[in-house]
Design a protein around this motif. Structure first.
Motif, PDB file in Angstrom:
ATOM      1  N   ALA A  73       0.827  -1.342  -0.042  1.00  0.00           N
ATOM      2  CA  ALA A  73       0.040  -0.108  -0.093  1.00  0.00           C
ATOM      3  C   ALA A  73       1.025   1.242   0.081  1.00  0.00           C
ATOM      4  N   LEU A 191     -13.890   1.728   1.619  1.00  0.00           N
ATOM      5  CA  LEU A 191     -13.158   1.991   0.293  1.00  0.00           C
ATOM      6  C   LEU A 191     -13.516   3.105  -0.618  1.00  0.00           C
ATOM      7  N   LEU A 195     -10.430   5.832  -1.929  1.00  0.00           N
ATOM      8  CA  LEU A 195      -9.958   5.916  -3.350  1.00  0.00           C
ATOM      9  C   LEU A 195     -10.539   6.999  -4.172  1.00  0.00           C
ATOM     10  N   THR A 200      -4.411   4.587  -0.149  1.00  0.00           N
ATOM     11  CA  THR A 200      -4.134   3.516  -0.686  1.00  0.00           C
ATOM     12  C   THR A 200      -4.512   2.622   0.591  1.00  0.00           C
ATOM     13  N   VAL A 201      -4.977   1.417   0.564  1.00  0.00           N
ATOM     14  CA  VAL A 201      -5.883   0.603   1.606  1.00  0.00           C
ATOM     15  C   VAL A 201      -5.310  -0.692   1.850  1.00  0.00           C
ATOM     16  N   LEU A 203      -7.437  -3.552   3.586  1.00  0.00           N
ATOM     17  CA  LEU A 203      -8.840  -3.822   4.146  1.00  0.00           C
ATOM     18  C   LEU A 203      -8.834  -5.246   5.075  1.00  0.00           C
ATOM     19  N   GLY A 217     -12.302  -7.800  -4.223  1.00  0.00           N
ATOM     20  CA  GLY A 217     -11.022  -7.902  -4.454  1.00  0.00           C
ATOM     21  C   GLY A 217     -10.810  -7.992  -5.837  1.00  0.00           C
ATOM     22  N   ILE A 220     -12.072  -5.447  -8.102  1.00  0.00           N
ATOM     23  CA  ILE A 220     -11.191  -4.326  -8.043  1.00  0.00           C
ATOM     24  C   ILE A 220     -10.047  -4.426  -9.054  1.00  0.00           C
ATOM     25  N   VAL A 230      -5.471  -1.351  -3.423  1.00  0.00           N
ATOM     26  CA  VAL A 230      -6.418  -2.222  -2.346  1.00  0.00           C
ATOM     27  C   VAL A 230      -5.712  -3.516  -2.043  1.00  0.00           C
ATOM     28  N   ASN A 231      -5.390  -3.547  -0.885  1.00  0.00           N
ATOM     29  CA  ASN A 231      -4.847  -5.023  -0.341  1.00  0.00           C
ATOM     30  C   ASN A 231      -5.973  -5.521   0.624  1.00  0.00           C
ATOM     31  N   ILE A 232      -5.959  -6.777   0.353  1.00  0.00           N
ATOM     32  CA  ILE A 232      -7.262  -7.477   1.461  1.00  0.00           C
ATOM     33  C   ILE A 232      -6.275  -8.384   2.104  1.00  0.00           C
TER      34      ILE A 232
END
Ligand code: ADP
Ligand code: MG
Length: 506
Positions: A73, A191, A195, A200-201, A203, A217, A220, A230-232
């Motif tokens: 991120a 989000l 965004l 940047t995230v 989650l 995800g 996305i 976006v990272n999950i």
């Protein structure tokens, strides 16, 4: 409504081929635009609350996995396509994502139902379209982020003048930790503004309900968001969540969940002075004045507590009805409760699904038990039907006192406590007698009554002759121990941006 006994619960229908295929594929973490294996091989089972059976499993991300996600991120925030992207391009990506949600609406609703227990019907008329619309609303803000110029009175050296203005810049890397009651919509609430503003995230969905966030995800990536934006990470709160909150390179925490955990997070975030916004619990009053139209109040009050099986932070869990209408309102709401058809979420006949987990079912039944012990009377419900799955019958309690646990604490289940009031001047104080302050509703057709009470209620949202409606344009958040910061609307941009003043000698 059909008076089918609440103990007659249907079997959960088989999922569609598409969802079955999704459940079969191995679940990984989304880091830097790739689905990667977690460092540890520990997994968290994901249950269907209607059957109590495992339907999938997700990685239990370690602190090392969190480090990788935060690094991705950070890299995406500092350099590369996202950092250089024009606001209009961010807007276009958010719209692309919302279109993909629309194209996969049926699948997302089914997955949400299977994982959370809510009905597919409700997921498809509320959760999924509101998620799509949330991204669309937030997309518009990407191009409308403004600072301003202003005049100063600085006494500089003779002849020196100043050009002064401020800008808004994205706050940076945001850790977003969300609950299990509206898994997809909560992901969107988090989000969307991050965004739109260029953050940047990382989650972290709730450990009980990670599936729609993971499907999101995939969408996305398909929409074309650059890697690392976006990272999950999936995992437990006390480990994965805590590692995110402690991480020195996270600039902001956005949390929705229990007040208990909100307090822990706020303390932990202090060490590195992270920005924090907290949307926490509630014990929202539904206040019924004597002049109302009883039918609409009964339907509204029943919906205020039983929607989503009562697992709603703004649920109308404390009913206050004027003594002249109390018996009729309680009778009406109890009748409505006793005819709600319980069942699995994929059965189109079902009106109310199970609670999300065994733990939550036991918690709610424990509260009902404590109410009984303290002398409350159960008008309807008060038990789990004898059936697999985490069901609790919609419950109405009377003879409650202000100091009982069932009146003071958030139950987060389909349990209403009803109290009568006599003095209209006293009711605001009764309604405010709670550590929470998320929401309230007032039911009256007398504009003087409404205008007298609304300013007295210590709550972030007050509904009048309705309860529970939310909109991306309407600020949402809590007074008191229901949290701080507001989501939605223009005001949410403040929570995701830093202000930079520029003072230029000319
Ligand atoms: P509940 O008690 O209903 O599970 P929580 O407030 O515990 O509600 O959970 C909301 C979210 O907070 C979930 O994603 C959970 O994993 C996370 N969480 C729980 N404890 C912590 C913690 N100590 N630090 C960070 N996140 C946490
Ligand atoms: Mg928890």
């Amino acid at each position: 409504m059909n008076a089918v006994p609440q103990s007659t619960i249907a079997a959960q229908p088989a999922p569609s081929a598409r969802v079955a295929e999704f459940l079969k594929r191995p679940r990984r973490l989304l880091i830097g635009g790739e689905w990667v294996e977690a460092q540890s091989s520990k997994r968290i089972p994901v249950m269907d609350p209607a059957t109590g059976k495992e339907i999938a499993s997700v990685p239990d991300a370690s602190a090392e996995d969190v480090n990788r996600a935060v690094a991705a991120a950070r890299a995406a925030f500092e350099k590369g396509p996202w950092a250089d992207m024009l606001p209009a391009q961010r807007e276009a990506l958010l719209w692309k994502l919302s279109d993909l949600i629309d194209q996969h609406a049926d699948e997302l609703a089914e997955l949400e139902s299977l994982n959370n227990g809510k009905t597919k019907f409700m997921a498809s008329i509320i959760d999924v379209p509101s998620t799509r619309d949330y991204f669309r609303y937030m997309a518009g803000w990407a191009t409308k982020i403004e600072g301003s110029t202003f005049q100063t009175s600085i006494h500089g050296p003779p002849g020196m003048k100043f050009h002064t203005y401020f800008t808004r810049e994205p706050v940076g890397v945001v850790a977003q930790i969300i609950p299990w009651n509206f898994p997809l919509a909560m992901a969107a609430w988090k989000l969307g503004p991050a965004l739109a503003t260029g953050c940047t995230v990382v989650l972290k969905p709730a450990e009980q309900t990670p599936l729609t966030a993971l499907r999101l995800g995939e969408l996305i990536i398909e929409a074309g968001f650059p890697p690392g934006v976006v990272n999950i990470v999936t995992g437990h709160g006390e480990t994965t969540g805590a590692a995110l909150v402690a991480h020195p390179d996270v600039n902001k925490i956005a949390f929705t969940g229990s007040t208990e955990v909100g307090k822990i997070i706020n303390k932990a975030a202090t060490d590195t002075v992270k920005r924090v916004t907290l949307e926490l619990g509630g014990k929202s009053p539904v206040i019924v004045f004597p002049d109302v139209d009883l039918d609409s109040v009964v339907g509204g009050a029943a919906n205020a507590i039983f929607f989503n099986s009562g697992q709603v932070c703004a649920a109308g869990s404390r009913l206050f009805a004027h003594k002249s209408v109390f018996d009729k309102v309680v009778e009406g709401v109890s009748n409505a409760a006793s005819t709600i058809r319980l069942g699995p979420g994929l059965d189109p006949q079902t009106q109310m699904g199970p609670l999300v987990s065994r733990e939550q079912q036991e918690r709610v039944l424990g509260y009902i038990q404590s109410g009984r012990k303290e002398g409350a009377a159960i008008v309807t419900g008060g038990e789990a039907p004898p059936h697999e799955g985490y069901y609790v019958k919609p419950t109405v309690m009377v003879n409650v006192k202000p100091d009982m646990k069932v009146v003071r604490e958030e139950i987060f289940g389909p349990v209403l406590v009803a109290q009568r009031f006599e003095d209209i001047d006293e009711i605001a104080a009764m309604a405010n007698d709670t550590p929470y302050g998320l929401a309230a509703s007032v039911w009256s057709n007398d504009v003087r009554t409404v205008n007298r009470i609304v300013p007295k209620l210590r709550a972030g949202t007050v509904w009048v002759n309705c309860h529970g409606f939310v909109d991306p344009a309407m600020p949402f958040g809590g007074f008191k121990q229901s949290g701080f910061g507001r989501e939605h609307g223009r005001v949410v941009l403040d929570q995701y941006t830093e202000i930079k003043s520029v003072c230029m000698a000319v």
